[in-house]
Design a protein around this motif. Sequence first.
Motif, PDB file in Angstrom:
ATOM      1  N   ARG A  24      26.519 103.458  40.505  1.00 45.99           N
ATOM      2  CA  ARG A  24      25.330 102.634  40.651  1.00 45.99           C
ATOM      3  C   ARG A  24      25.317 102.083  42.071  1.00 45.99           C
ATOM      4  O   ARG A  24      26.315 101.527  42.526  1.00 45.99           O
ATOM      5  N   VAL A  25      24.218 102.239  42.743  1.00 50.73           N
ATOM      6  CA  VAL A  25      24.074 101.732  44.102  1.00 50.73           C
ATOM      7  C   VAL A  25      22.929 100.738  44.094  1.00 50.73           C
ATOM      8  O   VAL A  25      21.819 101.047  43.658  1.00 50.73           O
ATOM      9  N   GLY A  26      23.200  99.537  44.563  1.00 50.27           N
ATOM     10  CA  GLY A  26      22.166  98.514  44.655  1.00 50.27           C
ATOM     11  C   GLY A  26      21.873  98.214  46.109  1.00 50.27           C
ATOM     12  O   GLY A  26      22.753  98.309  46.968  1.00 50.27           O
ATOM     13  N   TYR A  27      20.650  97.864  46.376  1.00 53.38           N
ATOM     14  CA  TYR A  27      20.254  97.531  47.743  1.00 53.38           C
ATOM     15  C   TYR A  27      19.262  96.387  47.678  1.00 53.38           C
ATOM     16  O   TYR A  27      18.248  96.478  46.976  1.00 53.38           O
ATOM     17  N   LEU A  28      19.558  95.310  48.359  1.00 53.59           N
ATOM     18  CA  LEU A  28      18.656  94.171  48.434  1.00 53.59           C
ATOM     19  C   LEU A  28      17.916  94.256  49.759  1.00 53.59           C
ATOM     20  O   LEU A  28      18.525  94.139  50.824  1.00 53.59           O
ATOM     21  N   ASP A  29      16.630  94.488  49.685  1.00 55.86           N
ATOM     22  CA  ASP A  29      15.803  94.662  50.869  1.00 55.86           C
ATOM     23  C   ASP A  29      15.776  93.386  51.707  1.00 55.86           C
ATOM     24  O   ASP A  29      15.811  92.277  51.171  1.00 55.86           O
ATOM     25  N   GLN A  30      15.705  93.546  53.005  1.00 49.88           N
ATOM     26  CA  GLN A  30      15.622  92.393  53.901  1.00 49.88           C
ATOM     27  C   GLN A  30      14.325  91.624  53.710  1.00 49.88           C
ATOM     28  O   GLN A  30      14.261  90.432  53.958  1.00 49.88           O
ATOM     29  N   GLN A  31      13.291  92.326  53.315  1.00 46.99           N
ATOM     30  CA  GLN A  31      11.991  91.718  53.061  1.00 46.99           C
ATOM     31  C   GLN A  31      11.649  91.919  51.583  1.00 46.99           C
ATOM     32  O   GLN A  31      10.849  92.781  51.235  1.00 46.99           O
ATOM     33  N   PRO A  32      12.272  91.143  50.696  1.00 41.67           N
ATOM     34  CA  PRO A  32      12.039  91.368  49.267  1.00 41.67           C
ATOM     35  C   PRO A  32      10.583  91.138  48.882  1.00 41.67           C
ATOM     36  O   PRO A  32       9.882  90.333  49.495  1.00 41.67           O
ATOM     37  N   ARG A  33      10.158  91.881  47.895  1.00 42.80           N
ATOM     38  CA  ARG A  33       8.800  91.742  47.363  1.00 42.80           C
ATOM     39  C   ARG A  33       8.921  91.322  45.906  1.00 42.80           C
ATOM     40  O   ARG A  33       8.831  92.159  45.009  1.00 42.80           O
ATOM     41  N   PRO A  34       9.148  90.031  45.671  1.00 43.37           N
ATOM     42  CA  PRO A  34       9.403  89.582  44.305  1.00 43.37           C
ATOM     43  C   PRO A  34       8.165  89.712  43.421  1.00 43.37           C
ATOM     44  O   PRO A  34       7.029  89.638  43.891  1.00 43.37           O
ATOM     45  N   PRO A  54       5.584  88.243  41.267  1.00 44.89           N
ATOM     46  CA  PRO A  54       5.091  86.860  41.186  1.00 44.89           C
ATOM     47  C   PRO A  54       5.088  86.300  39.765  1.00 44.89           C
ATOM     48  O   PRO A  54       4.971  85.096  39.580  1.00 44.89           O
ATOM     49  N   ASP A  55       5.242  87.166  38.766  1.00 49.94           N
ATOM     50  CA  ASP A  55       5.255  86.707  37.381  1.00 49.94           C
ATOM     51  C   ASP A  55       6.635  86.254  36.915  1.00 49.94           C
ATOM     52  O   ASP A  55       6.780  85.761  35.803  1.00 49.94           O
ATOM     53  N   LEU A  56       7.667  86.456  37.754  1.00 43.48           N
ATOM     54  CA  LEU A  56       9.027  86.076  37.390  1.00 43.48           C
ATOM     55  C   LEU A  56       9.459  84.816  38.117  1.00 43.48           C
ATOM     56  O   LEU A  56       9.059  84.576  39.259  1.00 43.48           O
ATOM     57  N   THR A  57      10.294  84.026  37.449  1.00 47.43           N
ATOM     58  CA  THR A  57      10.908  82.897  38.130  1.00 47.43           C
ATOM     59  C   THR A  57      12.002  83.435  39.045  1.00 47.43           C
ATOM     60  O   THR A  57      12.415  84.596  38.918  1.00 47.43           O
ATOM     61  N   ALA A  58      12.503  82.609  39.950  1.00 53.22           N
ATOM     62  CA  ALA A  58      13.584  83.038  40.839  1.00 53.22           C
ATOM     63  C   ALA A  58      14.814  83.426  40.015  1.00 53.22           C
ATOM     64  O   ALA A  58      15.487  84.420  40.303  1.00 53.22           O
ATOM     65  N   HIS A  59      15.093  82.681  38.969  1.00 55.83           N
ATOM     66  CA  HIS A  59      16.245  82.983  38.105  1.00 55.83           C
ATOM     67  C   HIS A  59      16.067  84.335  37.419  1.00 55.83           C
ATOM     68  O   HIS A  59      17.005  85.140  37.345  1.00 55.83           O
ATOM     69  N   GLN A  60      14.882  84.613  36.916  1.00 56.22           N
ATOM     70  CA  GLN A  60      14.620  85.896  36.265  1.00 56.22           C
ATOM     71  C   GLN A  60      14.731  87.053  37.253  1.00 56.22           C
ATOM     72  O   GLN A  60      15.294  88.101  36.939  1.00 56.22           O
ATOM     73  N   ALA A  61      14.192  86.855  38.461  1.00 58.67           N
ATOM     74  CA  ALA A  61      14.246  87.911  39.473  1.00 58.67           C
ATOM     75  C   ALA A  61      15.690  88.206  39.875  1.00 58.67           C
ATOM     76  O   ALA A  61      16.086  89.363  40.002  1.00 58.67           O
ATOM     77  N   ALA A  62      16.489  87.155  40.067  1.00 61.69           N
ATOM     78  CA  ALA A  62      17.885  87.350  40.453  1.00 61.69           C
ATOM     79  C   ALA A  62      18.673  88.009  39.328  1.00 61.69           C
ATOM     80  O   ALA A  62      19.552  88.835  39.570  1.00 61.69           O
ATOM     81  N   GLY A  63      18.361  87.693  38.100  1.00 63.52           N
ATOM     82  CA  GLY A  63      19.075  88.246  36.960  1.00 63.52           C
ATOM     83  C   GLY A  63      18.659  89.654  36.587  1.00 63.52           C
ATOM     84  O   GLY A  63      19.349  90.323  35.807  1.00 63.52           O
ATOM     85  N   ALA A  64      17.573  90.150  37.147  1.00 59.91           N
ATOM     86  CA  ALA A  64      17.087  91.488  36.792  1.00 59.91           C
ATOM     87  C   ALA A  64      18.124  92.564  37.091  1.00 59.91           C
ATOM     88  O   ALA A  64      18.238  93.540  36.355  1.00 59.91           O
ATOM     89  N   GLY A  65      18.900  92.383  38.124  1.00 58.73           N
ATOM     90  CA  GLY A  65      19.930  93.361  38.470  1.00 58.73           C
ATOM     91  C   GLY A  65      21.096  93.359  37.502  1.00 58.73           C
ATOM     92  O   GLY A  65      21.898  94.288  37.476  1.00 58.73           O
ATOM     93  N   LEU A  66      21.197  92.329  36.690  1.00 60.27           N
ATOM     94  CA  LEU A  66      22.285  92.232  35.717  1.00 60.27           C
ATOM     95  C   LEU A  66      21.895  92.787  34.355  1.00 60.27           C
ATOM     96  O   LEU A  66      22.699  92.771  33.424  1.00 60.27           O
ATOM     97  N   LYS A  67      20.679  93.271  34.211  1.00 63.19           N
ATOM     98  CA  LYS A  67      20.199  93.738  32.909  1.00 63.19           C
ATOM     99  C   LYS A  67      21.117  94.773  32.266  1.00 63.19           C
ATOM    100  O   LYS A  67      21.424  94.638  31.080  1.00 63.19           O
ATOM    101  N   PRO A  68      21.577  95.814  32.979  1.00 59.07           N
ATOM    102  CA  PRO A  68      22.480  96.773  32.328  1.00 59.07           C
ATOM    103  C   PRO A  68      23.751  96.111  31.792  1.00 59.07           C
ATOM    104  O   PRO A  68      24.221  96.450  30.700  1.00 59.07           O
ATOM    105  N   LEU A  69      24.294  95.160  32.537  1.00 58.93           N
ATOM    106  CA  LEU A  69      25.487  94.461  32.076  1.00 58.93           C
ATOM    107  C   LEU A  69      25.172  93.597  30.854  1.00 58.93           C
ATOM    108  O   LEU A  69      25.914  93.585  29.878  1.00 58.93           O
ATOM    109  N   GLN A  70      24.046  92.882  30.896  1.00 59.92           N
ATOM    110  CA  GLN A  70      23.657  92.048  29.771  1.00 59.92           C
ATOM    111  C   GLN A  70      23.414  92.895  28.527  1.00 59.92           C
ATOM    112  O   GLN A  70      23.800  92.514  27.416  1.00 59.92           O
ATOM    113  N   ASP A  71      22.803  94.061  28.687  1.00 59.42           N
ATOM    114  CA  ASP A  71      22.560  94.967  27.549  1.00 59.42           C
ATOM    115  C   ASP A  71      23.882  95.458  26.969  1.00 59.42           C
ATOM    116  O   ASP A  71      24.034  95.540  25.753  1.00 59.42           O
TER     117      ASP A  71
END
Length: 100
Positions: free
Chosen positions: A65-75, A77-94
């Motif tokens: 698995r390769v993750g990349y956090l863009d320098q200019q993120p495009r969040p 707008p329907d997600l909270t900051a906590h939800q957006a940050a946690g989105a990358g953890l979804k496979p682990l949470q599942d």
Amino acid sequence: MLSANGIKVSFDDRVLFEDLGVGVDAGDRLALVGINGVGKSTLLRILAGQQKTESGRVDRKSDARVGYLDQQPRPNPDLTAHQAAGAGLKPLQDAIAAYE
């Protein structure tokens, strides 16, 4: 886990890199250091599969698995900051939910 060989990228008449090779094994950590405009972000986008190359190839193990956090993120707008940050953890949470 990941290898890149013979990578070439240029913009207009400026070659960022040519015949570049890199390998990353499980547990490796890497850092790219250089002045602005030398292709650090471009290389990371290529390794993450988000950008094409002019030549060469990138191979990843099927379970890598390769993750990349863009320098200019495009969040989203329907997600909270906590939800957006946690989105990358979804496979682990599942996986944890399935285990429990």
